[in-house]
Design an enzyme around this catalytic site. Structure first.
Site, PDB file in Angstrom:
ATOM      1  N   GLY A  17     -27.363 -75.344  23.142  1.00 49.27           N
ATOM      2  CA  GLY A  17     -28.306 -75.760  22.102  1.00 49.27           C
ATOM      3  C   GLY A  17     -29.116 -76.989  22.482  1.00 49.27           C
ATOM      4  O   GLY A  17     -29.593 -77.125  23.606  1.00 49.27           O
ATOM      5  N   ASP A  64     -14.028 -84.934  23.227  1.00 48.26           N
ATOM      6  CA  ASP A  64     -14.068 -84.710  21.781  1.00 48.26           C
ATOM      7  C   ASP A  64     -14.561 -86.006  21.153  1.00 48.26           C
ATOM      8  O   ASP A  64     -13.886 -87.040  21.244  1.00 48.26           O
ATOM      9  CB  ASP A  64     -12.654 -84.349  21.277  1.00 48.26           C
ATOM     10  CG  ASP A  64     -12.623 -84.093  19.774  1.00 48.26           C
ATOM     11  OD1 ASP A  64     -13.523 -84.576  19.066  1.00 48.26           O
ATOM     12  OD2 ASP A  64     -11.685 -83.418  19.319  1.00 48.26           O
ATOM     13  N   ASN A  91     -25.474 -86.496  19.871  1.00 51.53           N
ATOM     14  CA  ASN A  91     -26.008 -85.192  19.465  1.00 51.53           C
ATOM     15  C   ASN A  91     -24.947 -84.239  18.922  1.00 51.53           C
ATOM     16  O   ASN A  91     -25.238 -83.409  18.061  1.00 51.53           O
ATOM     17  CB  ASN A  91     -26.711 -84.564  20.677  1.00 51.53           C
ATOM     18  CG  ASN A  91     -26.973 -83.087  20.494  1.00 51.53           C
ATOM     19  OD1 ASN A  91     -27.861 -82.690  19.740  1.00 51.53           O
ATOM     20  ND2 ASN A  91     -26.185 -82.248  21.168  1.00 51.53           N
ATOM     21  N   TYR A 156     -22.903 -81.916   4.646  1.00 46.20           N
ATOM     22  CA  TYR A 156     -23.877 -82.087   5.745  1.00 46.20           C
ATOM     23  C   TYR A 156     -24.988 -83.045   5.327  1.00 46.20           C
ATOM     24  O   TYR A 156     -25.394 -83.916   6.102  1.00 46.20           O
ATOM     25  CB  TYR A 156     -24.429 -80.711   6.135  1.00 46.20           C
ATOM     26  CG  TYR A 156     -25.215 -80.671   7.427  1.00 46.20           C
ATOM     27  CD1 TYR A 156     -24.593 -80.898   8.656  1.00 46.20           C
ATOM     28  CD2 TYR A 156     -26.576 -80.374   7.429  1.00 46.20           C
ATOM     29  CE1 TYR A 156     -25.313 -80.834   9.843  1.00 46.20           C
ATOM     30  CE2 TYR A 156     -27.308 -80.305   8.614  1.00 46.20           C
ATOM     31  CZ  TYR A 156     -26.678 -80.537   9.816  1.00 46.20           C
ATOM     32  OH  TYR A 156     -27.397 -80.466  11.000  1.00 46.20           O
ATOM     33  N   LYS A 160     -25.614 -86.467   7.395  1.00 44.55           N
ATOM     34  CA  LYS A 160     -26.848 -86.716   8.149  1.00 44.55           C
ATOM     35  C   LYS A 160     -27.639 -87.886   7.556  1.00 44.55           C
ATOM     36  O   LYS A 160     -28.363 -88.577   8.282  1.00 44.55           O
ATOM     37  CB  LYS A 160     -27.689 -85.434   8.222  1.00 44.55           C
ATOM     38  CG  LYS A 160     -27.044 -84.357   9.105  1.00 44.55           C
ATOM     39  CD  LYS A 160     -26.820 -84.845  10.533  1.00 44.55           C
ATOM     40  CE  LYS A 160     -26.355 -83.765  11.487  1.00 44.55           C
ATOM     41  NZ  LYS A 160     -26.132 -84.248  12.860  1.00 44.55           N
ATOM     42  N   THR A 193     -30.948 -72.508  17.840  1.00 43.18           N
ATOM     43  CA  THR A 193     -29.710 -72.763  18.593  1.00 43.18           C
ATOM     44  C   THR A 193     -28.594 -72.038  17.830  1.00 43.18           C
ATOM     45  O   THR A 193     -28.812 -71.592  16.687  1.00 43.18           O
ATOM     46  CB  THR A 193     -29.353 -74.270  18.646  1.00 43.18           C
ATOM     47  OG1 THR A 193     -28.869 -74.657  17.361  1.00 43.18           O
ATOM     48  CG2 THR A 193     -30.519 -75.139  19.057  1.00 43.18           C
ATOM     49  N   PRO A 194     -27.388 -71.963  18.415  1.00 41.09           N
ATOM     50  CA  PRO A 194     -26.300 -71.252  17.715  1.00 41.09           C
ATOM     51  C   PRO A 194     -25.999 -71.792  16.311  1.00 41.09           C
ATOM     52  O   PRO A 194     -25.513 -71.060  15.451  1.00 41.09           O
ATOM     53  CB  PRO A 194     -25.108 -71.456  18.650  1.00 41.09           C
ATOM     54  CG  PRO A 194     -25.728 -71.584  20.016  1.00 41.09           C
ATOM     55  CD  PRO A 194     -27.019 -72.317  19.797  1.00 41.09           C
TER      56      PRO A 194
HETATM   57  N1  LIG Z   1     -30.398 -76.484  15.451  1.00 39.26           N
HETATM   58  C1  LIG Z   1     -30.784 -76.947  14.277  1.00 39.26           C
HETATM   59  O1  LIG Z   1     -31.376 -76.238  13.467  1.00 39.26           O
HETATM   60  C2  LIG Z   1     -30.512 -78.386  13.901  1.00 39.26           C
HETATM   61  C3  LIG Z   1     -31.285 -78.938  12.868  1.00 39.26           C
HETATM   62  C4  LIG Z   1     -31.045 -80.258  12.508  1.00 39.26           C
HETATM   63  C5  LIG Z   1     -30.089 -80.995  13.168  1.00 39.26           C
HETATM   64  N2  LIG Z   1     -29.347 -80.420  14.155  1.00 39.26           N
HETATM   65  C6  LIG Z   1     -28.328 -81.247  14.798  1.00 39.26           C
HETATM   66  O2  LIG Z   1     -28.507 -81.206  16.197  1.00 39.26           O
HETATM   67  C7  LIG Z   1     -27.245 -81.423  16.840  1.00 39.26           C
HETATM   68  C8  LIG Z   1     -27.033 -80.347  17.896  1.00 39.26           C
HETATM   69  O3  LIG Z   1     -26.986 -79.100  17.250  1.00 39.26           O
HETATM   70  P1  LIG Z   1     -27.287 -77.704  17.957  1.00 39.26           P
HETATM   71  O4  LIG Z   1     -28.325 -77.037  17.156  1.00 39.26           O
HETATM   72  O5  LIG Z   1     -27.510 -77.866  19.414  1.00 39.26           O
HETATM   73  O6  LIG Z   1     -25.900 -76.986  17.630  1.00 39.26           O
HETATM   74  P2  LIG Z   1     -24.872 -76.202  18.554  1.00 39.26           P
HETATM   75  O7  LIG Z   1     -23.803 -75.726  17.649  1.00 39.26           O
HETATM   76  O8  LIG Z   1     -25.603 -75.217  19.392  1.00 39.26           O
HETATM   77  O9  LIG Z   1     -24.314 -77.344  19.542  1.00 39.26           O
HETATM   78  C9  LIG Z   1     -23.457 -78.350  19.097  1.00 39.26           C
HETATM   79  C10 LIG Z   1     -22.567 -78.763  20.256  1.00 39.26           C
HETATM   80  O10 LIG Z   1     -21.688 -79.797  19.793  1.00 39.26           O
HETATM   81  C11 LIG Z   1     -20.391 -79.541  20.301  1.00 39.26           C
HETATM   82  N3  LIG Z   1     -19.377 -80.176  19.465  1.00 39.26           N
HETATM   83  C12 LIG Z   1     -18.973 -79.830  18.212  1.00 39.26           C
HETATM   84  N4  LIG Z   1     -17.956 -80.619  17.811  1.00 39.26           N
HETATM   85  C13 LIG Z   1     -17.720 -81.488  18.821  1.00 39.26           C
HETATM   86  C14 LIG Z   1     -16.795 -82.547  19.019  1.00 39.26           C
HETATM   87  N5  LIG Z   1     -15.886 -82.873  18.086  1.00 39.26           N
HETATM   88  N6  LIG Z   1     -16.850 -83.245  20.187  1.00 39.26           N
HETATM   89  C15 LIG Z   1     -17.737 -82.921  21.152  1.00 39.26           C
HETATM   90  N7  LIG Z   1     -18.626 -81.909  21.035  1.00 39.26           N
HETATM   91  C16 LIG Z   1     -18.615 -81.208  19.883  1.00 39.26           C
HETATM   92  C17 LIG Z   1     -20.273 -78.016  20.309  1.00 39.26           C
HETATM   93  O11 LIG Z   1     -19.241 -77.574  21.193  1.00 39.26           O
HETATM   94  C18 LIG Z   1     -21.671 -77.612  20.755  1.00 39.26           C
HETATM   95  O12 LIG Z   1     -21.767 -77.491  22.161  1.00 39.26           O
HETATM   96  C19 LIG Z   1     -26.175 -81.432  15.721  1.00 39.26           C
HETATM   97  O13 LIG Z   1     -25.859 -82.770  15.407  1.00 39.26           O
HETATM   98  C20 LIG Z   1     -26.903 -80.770  14.565  1.00 39.26           C
HETATM   99  O14 LIG Z   1     -26.408 -81.175  13.318  1.00 39.26           O
HETATM  100  C21 LIG Z   1     -29.549 -79.131  14.549  1.00 39.26           C
END
Ligand SMILES: NC(=O)c1ccc[n+]([C@@H]2O[C@H](COP(=O)([O-])OP(=O)(O)OC[C@H]3O[C@@H](n4cnc5c(N)ncnc54)[C@H](O)[C@@H]3O)[C@@H](O)[C@H]2O)c1
Length: 257
Positions: A17, A64, A91, A156, A160, A193-194
């Site tokens: 992601g 973690d 992130n 959430y 955030k 992203t996932p």
């Molecule tokens: N994609 C969206 O639509 C979106 C929108 C707003 C904000 N975000 C934020 O962006 C950030 C990244 O999200 P993404 O879309 O890439 O999601 P994602 O689920 O694809 O990736 C998140 C990653 O964080 C890792 N992770 C989860 N818990 C963890 C932990 N305890 N320690 C270490 N790693 C951990 C997961 O293994 C994963 O690889 C997040 O904070 C999410 O809230 C995403």
């Protein structure tokens, strides 16, 4: 010279992601990147992909973000590998659904621990490294959900919003202390992203589910990881040297409504 040549970036949640995309773009622009994730294999595979293009630019570790001892270990390893840390991208995060009637305290705590507490623990532990590598930049990935509420995103939304305000408090502290360490937050809307897959499923799945999400966004499409990565690139670079305590909404216009 790339836009972030000489920068040494520590990126959490780098296995997939957004975090993976930040790693790719920062490395393309000359930075060294250290990707961490609970999914160690995923982070290693993204680092290997980056190294095929930019030999020796990427490293990875199992990490973690909720565990203080793992932060200490990963930061020390990153500083050894890159010769310091000048950019911290907080992130890693999880999404969650639930309203005030359905949310459980257990899940509320889990979301705060992964999305909020981790940034407190990690940024505190990273401060000595950032102080040693000024100018430095802290980039916290919040969300539009930190700025606008949804009935079904109680935990959430709260998490955030905390990330948003925490970024400003850190920025003001660093400015007051005379450190050249900036702190800003980034607020993406639904991005491909996932993490958005459950939202697409809720909307009926597939193209229909995606169209339902896109209709809420004035620019009528989901974000792409690169759309968010360009904000992170700017904040990591010295181009943003006068920017601190700011929020970057990369949201196709949704928060204007
Ligand atoms: N994609 C969206 O639509 C979106 C929108 C707003 C904000 N975000 C934020 O962006 C950030 C990244 O999200 P993404 O879309 O890439 O999601 P994602 O689920 O694809 O990736 C998140 C990653 O964080 C890792 N992770 C989860 N818990 C963890 C932990 N305890 N320690 C270490 N790693 C951990 C997961 O293994 C994963 O690889 C997040 O904070 C999410 O809230 C995403």
């Amino acid at each position: 010279m790339g836009r972030v040549s000489g920068k040494k970036a520590f990126i959490t949640g780098g296995a997939q992601g957004l975090g993976a995309e930040f790693g790719r773009l920062l490395a393309d622009e000359g930075a060294m990147v250290f990707l961490t994730d609970v999914n160690a294999e995923g982070a290693a595979s993204v680092a290997a992909e980056i190294n095929r293009k930019h030999k020796g630019a990427a490293f990875s570790a199992a990490h973690d973000v909720t565990k203080a001892d793992q932060w200490e270990r990963a930061l020390a390893e990153a500083a050894r590998a890159m010769g310091g840390i000048s950019v911290l991208v907080n992130n890693a995060g999880v999404g969650s659904f639930g309203n005030i009637e359905t949310e459980t305290y257990e899940n509320w705590r889990r979301v705060q621990e992964i999305d909020v507490d981790s940034i407190f623990i990690g940024t505190k532990a990273a401060m000595p490294y950032l102080k040693d590598n000024q100018p430095a930049s802290i980039i916290n990935i919040s969300s539009v959900s930190g700025l606008i509420a949804d009935a079904n995103m109680l935990a959430y939304n709260a998490a955030k919003a905390a990330v948003w305000m925490m970024s400003k408090s850190i920025a003001l502290h660093c400015a007051k202390a005379g450190y050249d360490i900036r702190s800003n937050s980034v607020h993406p809307v639904f991005t491909r992203t996932p993490i958005v897959e459950p939202l697409i499923e809720l909307g009926g799945g597939g193209e229909a589910g995606e169209a339902k999400l896109s209709r809420q966004i004035p620019l009528r499409r989901l974000g792409e990881p690169q759309d968010i990565a360009y904000a992170v690139l700017y904040l990591a670079s010295d181009e943003s040297r006068f920017v601190t305590a700011a929020e970057f909404k990369i949201d196709g216009g949704i928060t204007a409504k």
